[in-house]
Design a protein around this motif. Structure first.
Motif, mmCIF file in Angstrom:
data_model
loop_
_atom_site.group_PDB
_atom_site.id
_atom_site.type_symbol
_atom_site.label_atom_id
_atom_site.label_comp_id
_atom_site.label_asym_id
_atom_site.label_seq_id
_atom_site.Cartn_x
_atom_site.Cartn_y
_atom_site.Cartn_z
ATOM 1 N N ASP A 147 -56.743 38.048 -57.998
ATOM 2 C CA ASP A 147 -56.197 37.184 -59.047
ATOM 3 C C ASP A 147 -56.006 35.782 -58.475
ATOM 4 O OD1 ASP A 147 -54.623 36.185 -61.263
ATOM 5 O OD2 ASP A 147 -53.718 38.143 -61.540
ATOM 6 N N ALA A 148 -56.050 34.768 -59.331
ATOM 7 C CA ALA A 148 -55.617 33.433 -58.907
ATOM 8 C C ALA A 148 -54.098 33.355 -58.816
ATOM 9 C CB ALA A 148 -56.107 32.384 -59.893
ATOM 10 N N HIS A 149 -53.426 34.276 -59.512
ATOM 11 C CA HIS A 149 -51.969 34.228 -59.661
ATOM 12 C C HIS A 149 -51.335 35.490 -59.105
ATOM 13 C CE1 HIS A 149 -54.034 32.161 -63.063
ATOM 14 N NE2 HIS A 149 -53.275 31.156 -62.641
ATOM 15 N N ASP A 238 -58.200 40.438 -62.039
ATOM 16 C CA ASP A 238 -58.060 39.374 -63.037
ATOM 17 C C ASP A 238 -59.263 38.455 -62.881
ATOM 18 O OD1 ASP A 238 -57.336 36.949 -64.347
ATOM 19 O OD2 ASP A 238 -55.204 37.348 -64.029
ATOM 20 N N ASP A 240 -59.744 35.564 -63.576
ATOM 21 C CA ASP A 240 -59.469 34.192 -63.125
ATOM 22 C C ASP A 240 -59.372 34.085 -61.610
ATOM 23 O OD1 ASP A 240 -56.759 34.664 -62.318
ATOM 24 O OD2 ASP A 240 -56.006 34.150 -64.305
ATOM 25 N N THR A 252 -56.005 31.007 -68.056
ATOM 26 C CA THR A 252 -55.276 30.178 -67.093
ATOM 27 C C THR A 252 -56.166 29.906 -65.882
ATOM 28 O OG1 THR A 252 -54.231 32.248 -66.351
ATOM 29 C CG2 THR A 252 -52.898 30.802 -67.705
HETATM 30 MN MN MN Z 1 -54.564 35.151 -63.164
#
Ligand code: MN
Ligand code: MN
Length: 315
Positions: A147-149, A238, A240, A252
């Motif tokens: 994930d980026a987050h 994710d 992203d 996002t």
């Molecule tokens: Mn994310």
């Protein structure tokens, strides 16, 4: 040819035929299945751009291009596993908390069978109820989170349930074994400079995107395998995590992300892990002008299938 086969491109044109994942047979129950695809058409947990409610349908639409054999690993998933598409979880589009309860109940029933679910999202909120069901069956699972987050916010607008909070809740509820868990690809801007340290303090191995810049992800995956061993492992991916150059169709986006090659290295590097389930979340078709994000998601789900326990590899 042991199990269900995707409908072939020389039997029916690829742009026609059933709307299931890879044009596999649809199934009503997971009885007798080894792996199932499930859609969760939800975006009411998103905090910025919406649209992931259309994710499962678009991933299935783009999956028509997938052929049954993996030319890199020679995986032949449909020759040894019984795979089908179970359709979508009927969420309550007006109530996120009720939707989370519905998803948990759905997966409780699903996991009465000895089946590995590969879930198409949908926003990342959906991983929390899946992990709740997984932990009831397997105990705390190892988590491989790409994930980026970090998705470990304590609250969002005062709410405990949202797409930026699932892994905070999962830690609090003891659904994951943090000493056997990884978060890979994190980057971008934060609410505080210490945001990612919360995960580290819980025991996660956190590999920020910058640590993978200009590098193969394969050595990292050897570290993952050494740490996870044969522990039941859940893979939450994710979209992203990838750079928006490769996967713009998401809510996002963050620049400086993984390449498609690194994403393939990460999933192919899961071969040999004891995967008990996986998801591919946050594909937002309204922001996916050419369909490539959904096509990439379909390919990554296929790659997940190719590393599920029980897959045969042709020599
Ligand atoms: Mn994310
Ligand atoms: Mn996420």
């Amino acid at each position: 040819m042991a199990g269900n086969q995707p409908l072939g491109g020389n039997e029916m044109p690829r742009f026609a035929g059933p709307g299931t994942m890879m044009r596999l047979p649809a199934a009503k129950s997971a009885a007798s299945l080894d792996v199932c695809f499930v859609g969760i058409p939800m975006d009411i947990g998103t905090s910025n751009r919406s649209g992931t409610r259309f994710g499962p349908k678009q991933i299935r639409a783009e999956s028509v291009l997938l052929r049954p054999y993996n030319m890199a690993s020679r995986a032949a998933p449909f020759d040894s596993l019984m795979v089908a598409d179970l359709g979508d979880v009927p969420i309550n589009i007006f109530d996120l908390k009720d939707s989370v309860h519905r998803i948990e109940a759905y997966f409780d029933a699903l996991l009465l069978h000895d089946v590995i679910p590969l879930t198409m999202g949908g926003d990342h909120t959906l991983t929390l109820p899946i992990l709740r069901a997984m932990a009831k069956k397997h105990g705390p699972v190892a988590l491989l989170h790409i994930d980026a987050h970090a998705d470990v916010n304590e609250h969002m607008f005062g709410e405990e349930i949202a797409h930026g909070t699932p892994f905070r809740r999962a830690v609090e509820e003891n659904l994951i074994d943090t000493a056997r868990s990884f978060q890979i690809g994190l980057r971008g801007t934060g609410y505080a400079a210490e945001d990612f340290d919360w995960s580290r303090d819980q025991g996660f191995a956190v590999i920020q995107a910058e640590e993978l810049w200009h590098k193969s992800a394969s050595p990292l995956m050897q570290d993952v395998k050494d740490r996870l061993g044969k522990h039941p492992t859940y893979l939450s991916f994710d979209i992203d995590a990838l750079d928006p150059a490769y996967a713009p169709g998401t809510g996002t986006p963050e620049f400086g992300g993984l390449t498609t090659v690194q994403a393939l290295e990460i999933i192919r590097g899961c071969r040999g892990l004891n995967l008990v389930g996986g998801d591919l979340v946050e594909v937002s078709p309204p922001y996916d002008k050419d369909g490539n994000t959904a096509l990439l998601a379909a390919n990554l789900l296929y790659e997940m299938l190719c590393v599920c326990p029980g897959v045969v590899y042709r020599s």
